[in-house]
Design a protein around this motif. Sequence first.
Motif, PDB file in Angstrom:
ATOM      1  N   ASP A  16       0.855  -1.192   0.000  1.00  0.00           N
ATOM      2  CA  ASP A  16       0.000   0.000   0.000  1.00  0.00           C
ATOM      3  C   ASP A  16       0.889   1.239   0.000  1.00  0.00           C
ATOM      4  O   ASP A  16       1.305   1.735   1.048  1.00  0.00           O
ATOM      5  CB  ASP A  16      -0.915  -0.023   1.226  1.00  0.00           C
ATOM      6  N   ASP A  18       0.127   4.248  -0.824  1.00  0.00           N
ATOM      7  CA  ASP A  18      -0.565   5.423  -0.285  1.00  0.00           C
ATOM      8  C   ASP A  18      -0.323   5.593   1.207  1.00  0.00           C
ATOM      9  O   ASP A  18      -0.205   6.713   1.699  1.00  0.00           O
ATOM     10  CB  ASP A  18      -2.072   5.334  -0.549  1.00  0.00           C
ATOM     11  N   ARG A  19      -0.266   4.500   1.953  1.00  0.00           N
ATOM     12  CA  ARG A  19      -0.086   4.574   3.406  1.00  0.00           C
ATOM     13  C   ARG A  19       1.305   4.158   3.864  1.00  0.00           C
ATOM     14  O   ARG A  19       1.621   4.248   5.043  1.00  0.00           O
ATOM     15  CB  ARG A  19      -1.120   3.686   4.119  1.00  0.00           C
ATOM     16  N   TYR A 131     -15.885   5.182   1.114  1.00  0.00           N
ATOM     17  CA  TYR A 131     -15.192   4.729  -0.087  1.00  0.00           C
ATOM     18  C   TYR A 131     -16.026   3.702  -0.832  1.00  0.00           C
ATOM     19  O   TYR A 131     -16.602   2.805  -0.230  1.00  0.00           O
ATOM     20  CB  TYR A 131     -13.845   4.083   0.267  1.00  0.00           C
ATOM     21  N   VAL A 155      -1.579  -0.922  -3.943  1.00  0.00           N
ATOM     22  CA  VAL A 155      -2.418   0.272  -3.897  1.00  0.00           C
ATOM     23  C   VAL A 155      -1.536   1.492  -4.150  1.00  0.00           C
ATOM     24  O   VAL A 155      -0.524   1.671  -3.470  1.00  0.00           O
ATOM     25  CB  VAL A 155      -3.105   0.425  -2.522  1.00  0.00           C
ATOM     26  N   ALA A 156      -1.921   2.293  -5.135  1.00  0.00           N
ATOM     27  CA  ALA A 156      -1.203   3.529  -5.438  1.00  0.00           C
ATOM     28  C   ALA A 156      -2.207   4.551  -5.952  1.00  0.00           C
ATOM     29  O   ALA A 156      -2.974   4.267  -6.872  1.00  0.00           O
ATOM     30  CB  ALA A 156      -0.113   3.283  -6.472  1.00  0.00           C
ATOM     31  N   ASP A 157      -2.203   5.725  -5.347  1.00  0.00           N
ATOM     32  CA  ASP A 157      -3.124   6.807  -5.725  1.00  0.00           C
ATOM     33  C   ASP A 157      -4.568   6.331  -5.777  1.00  0.00           C
ATOM     34  O   ASP A 157      -5.302   6.610  -6.725  1.00  0.00           O
ATOM     35  CB  ASP A 157      -2.729   7.412  -7.081  1.00  0.00           C
ATOM     36  N   ARG A 158      -4.977   5.588  -4.744  1.00  0.00           N
ATOM     37  CA  ARG A 158      -6.326   5.040  -4.614  1.00  0.00           C
ATOM     38  C   ARG A 158      -6.723   4.144  -5.781  1.00  0.00           C
ATOM     39  O   ARG A 158      -7.892   4.004  -6.115  1.00  0.00           O
ATOM     40  CB  ARG A 158      -7.361   6.145  -4.447  1.00  0.00           C
ATOM     41  N   HIS A 159      -5.753   3.547  -6.417  1.00  0.00           N
ATOM     42  CA  HIS A 159      -6.011   2.581  -7.482  1.00  0.00           C
ATOM     43  C   HIS A 159      -5.486   1.242  -7.008  1.00  0.00           C
ATOM     44  O   HIS A 159      -4.356   1.151  -6.533  1.00  0.00           O
ATOM     45  CB  HIS A 159      -5.345   3.012  -8.791  1.00  0.00           C
ATOM     46  N   GLN A 175     -13.573   8.008  -3.368  1.00  0.00           N
ATOM     47  CA  GLN A 175     -13.983   8.602  -2.096  1.00  0.00           C
ATOM     48  C   GLN A 175     -15.332   9.280  -2.316  1.00  0.00           C
ATOM     49  O   GLN A 175     -15.505  10.047  -3.257  1.00  0.00           O
ATOM     50  CB  GLN A 175     -12.967   9.600  -1.571  1.00  0.00           C
TER      51      GLN A 175
END
Length: 180
Positions: A16, A18-19, A131, A155-159, A175
């Motif tokens: 992930d 993003d996080r 989401y 997971v990258a940039d909500r993808h 979102q």
Amino acid sequence: MALSATVYNFTIDLSDVDRGVYEALEFKAARHPSESAEYFATRVLAYCLEYAEGIAFSRGLSEPGEPALSVRDLTGTLRCWIEIGAPDAARLHKASKAAPRVALYTHRPAEQIRRLLAGEKIHRPEALELYAFDRDLIGGFAGRLERRMSFSLSVADRHLYLSIGEVTLAGALEQIQLAQ
């Protein structure tokens, strides 16, 4: 005779970006006979996206007042209430009062969730994190569920990129903004 839950064993390579969470996860999840494959797939992916120390599945239908997923600190204090699907506003209101952070992950269309919650009384509605998974991603994952399965989730940039064997499923995590 009542049907019992089916237990699934997951081994997941989570990346992930993003996080900043990179983990090899191994867990079991029970699917109740009344639970759709899409709902269950959403619950499993939400577990991955919310993965943190202290995350746990609820006891399901035997604990209707509990969240589908929760994150508790070492003292047992509820840090995050995570709902799945399309809970009513009263449930989100209760969640928002019980936990400092509330997240909802749904396999339903985002517009359906907006309509369901529009104008309803919810404690701290601006703090809710809502989401919606890409419906093709959820459908593809739900159709490939097996009692023992391994896959990787990036997971990258909500993808999201979900690789199961030779198949890669991809989709965005939208979102949802509630109308003010």
